[in-house]
Design an enzyme around this catalytic site. Structure first.
Site, PDB file in Angstrom:
ATOM      1  N   GLU A 115       0.901  -1.301   0.010  1.00 47.52           N
ATOM      2  CA  GLU A 115      -0.298   0.007  -0.013  1.00 47.52           C
ATOM      3  C   GLU A 115       0.964   1.225   0.037  1.00 47.52           C
ATOM      4  OE1 GLU A 115      -2.957  -0.415  -0.437  1.00 47.52           O
ATOM      5  OE2 GLU A 115      -3.824  -1.956   0.082  1.00 47.52           O
ATOM      6  N   GLU A 169     -17.466  11.259  22.685  1.00 46.36           N
ATOM      7  CA  GLU A 169     -16.206  11.311  22.124  1.00 46.36           C
ATOM      8  C   GLU A 169     -15.907  11.354  20.939  1.00 46.36           C
ATOM      9  OE1 GLU A 169     -16.937   9.414  24.803  1.00 46.36           O
ATOM     10  OE2 GLU A 169     -15.981  10.209  26.534  1.00 46.36           O
ATOM     11  N   HIS A 210     -12.913  -3.613   3.527  1.00 47.98           N
ATOM     12  CA  HIS A 210     -11.243  -3.833   3.475  1.00 47.98           C
ATOM     13  C   HIS A 210     -10.845  -3.332   5.178  1.00 47.98           C
ATOM     14  CE1 HIS A 210      -7.056  -3.372   1.599  1.00 47.98           C
ATOM     15  NE2 HIS A 210      -7.099  -3.766   2.813  1.00 47.98           N
TER      16      HIS A 210
HETATM   17  O1  2HA Z   1      -1.499  -6.896   3.190  1.00 48.96           O
HETATM   18  O2  2HA Z   1      -3.528  -4.804   4.421  1.00 48.96           O
HETATM   19  O3  2HA Z   1      -4.123  -3.782   2.227  1.00 48.96           O
HETATM   20  C1  2HA Z   1      -1.599  -5.598   3.598  1.00 48.96           C
HETATM   21  C2  2HA Z   1      -2.902  -5.009   3.404  1.00 48.96           C
HETATM   22  C3  2HA Z   1      -3.080  -4.713   2.046  1.00 48.96           C
HETATM   23 ZN    ZN Z   2      -5.503  -3.908   4.071  1.00 49.85          ZN
END
Ligand code: 2HA
Ligand code: ZN
Length: 271
Positions: A115, A169, A210
């Site tokens: 990333e 919060e 994700h």
């Molecule tokens: O593998 O979280 O988004 C690492 C990750 C990819």
């Molecule tokens: Zn990830």
């Protein structure tokens, strides 16, 4: 100076353990980067990397000459403490901002996180909008926020408001809300560009189905921000499972909170 004594490395080891304790660090999920302070960059200023430079598919002249501590691709968070030199690396951005070299680490032949685009493009934006204050980016697979991305509309104003309503919060800690993105291919340049665009306005970004990215001046604060958002998401899921809200903090009460704590809440989330 021993690089393994850097406080950033200590922080990273500690926070990656916390992330695993939360159940967010399965296998190689998640990645962390830190823009090093002047003092921590000093040992590398005169060094030439032995490695060939890696080109970036973009230019970030804002970060020219900056060094970053970055988790390696494929690294399991639970192993960082035991194997820091294999799991982590320090990379330095070149003078044009369109490539980087590894100055230390990845000793088993690794390289920075998959990333890297999202991290570097977001650092470039946050360095500018925070006047240099924000130095840390954490990406992690927060169970409850991910679950919420299946049941709420993928809309920044809607998800921000739902989280704010769960705990007083939340509005105080993230008045700038949580930027919400549709699902995109992990590790792609596109997910990096879209993330950095939202980082202009928000310090938390939800990647649907994700995980999350958070940014701030240090590990502690970024982890705290993410943990608070995920706790609010957990409560919302419980409330939904228990039959839904019967009452909640109202728009008027959110405005009262903002006034009392002198924060400027994201307008579209408080209509
Ligand atoms: O593998 O979280 O988004 C690492 C990750 C990819
Ligand atoms: Zn990830």
């Amino acid at each position: 100076m021993n690089i393994l004594d850097f406080s950033s490395i200590d922080d990273l080891k500690r926070i990656s353990r916390e992330i695993c304790n939360k159940g967010w660090g399965e296998a190689n999920g998640g990645n962390i980067s830190i823009r090093l302070t002047g003092e921590e960059q000093a040992p590398f200023q005169e060094l030439q990397s032995a490695d060939e430079e890696t080109s970036l598919p973009f230019a970030i002249p804002e970060l020219a000459g900056e060094s970053f501590l970055v988790t390696g691709t494929g690294v399991f968070f639970r192993n960082i403490s035991a194997f820091p030199q294999e799991s982590l690396g320090i990379v330095r951005i070149n003078s044009r901002g369109d490539g980087y070299s590894t100055m230390w680490g990845y000793s088993a032949g690794g390289r920075p996180t998959s990333e890297m685009s999202a991290h570097l493009l977001s650092h470039a934006v946050r360095k500018k909008v925070s006047s240099g204050r924000d130095r840390v980016i954490i990406h992690t697979h927060t169970t409850n926020l991910i679950a919420l991305s299946f049941v709420l509309p993928l809309d920044t104003a809607v998800i921000t408001r739902e989280l704010w309503e769960m705990m007083s919060e939340c509005l105080m800690l993230f008045p700038d809300g949580i930027g919400v993105m549709d699902w995109m291919v992990p590790g792609s340049l596109d997910i990096g560009l879209a993330t950095s665009h939202l980082m202009e306005k928000h310090r938390l970004i939800l990647w649907a189905h994700h995980g999350i990215l958070g940014t701030g001046p240090n590990m502690e604060q970024v982890f705290g921000l993410i943990e608070t958002a995920d706790k609010a998401a957990e409560m919302l899921l419980k409330v939904m499972a228990a039959g839904g809200k019967k009452q909640a903090i109202s728009a008027g009460q959110l405005r009262e909170l903002a006034e009392a704590f002198n924060v400027d809440p994201l307008k579209e989330a408080i209509t």
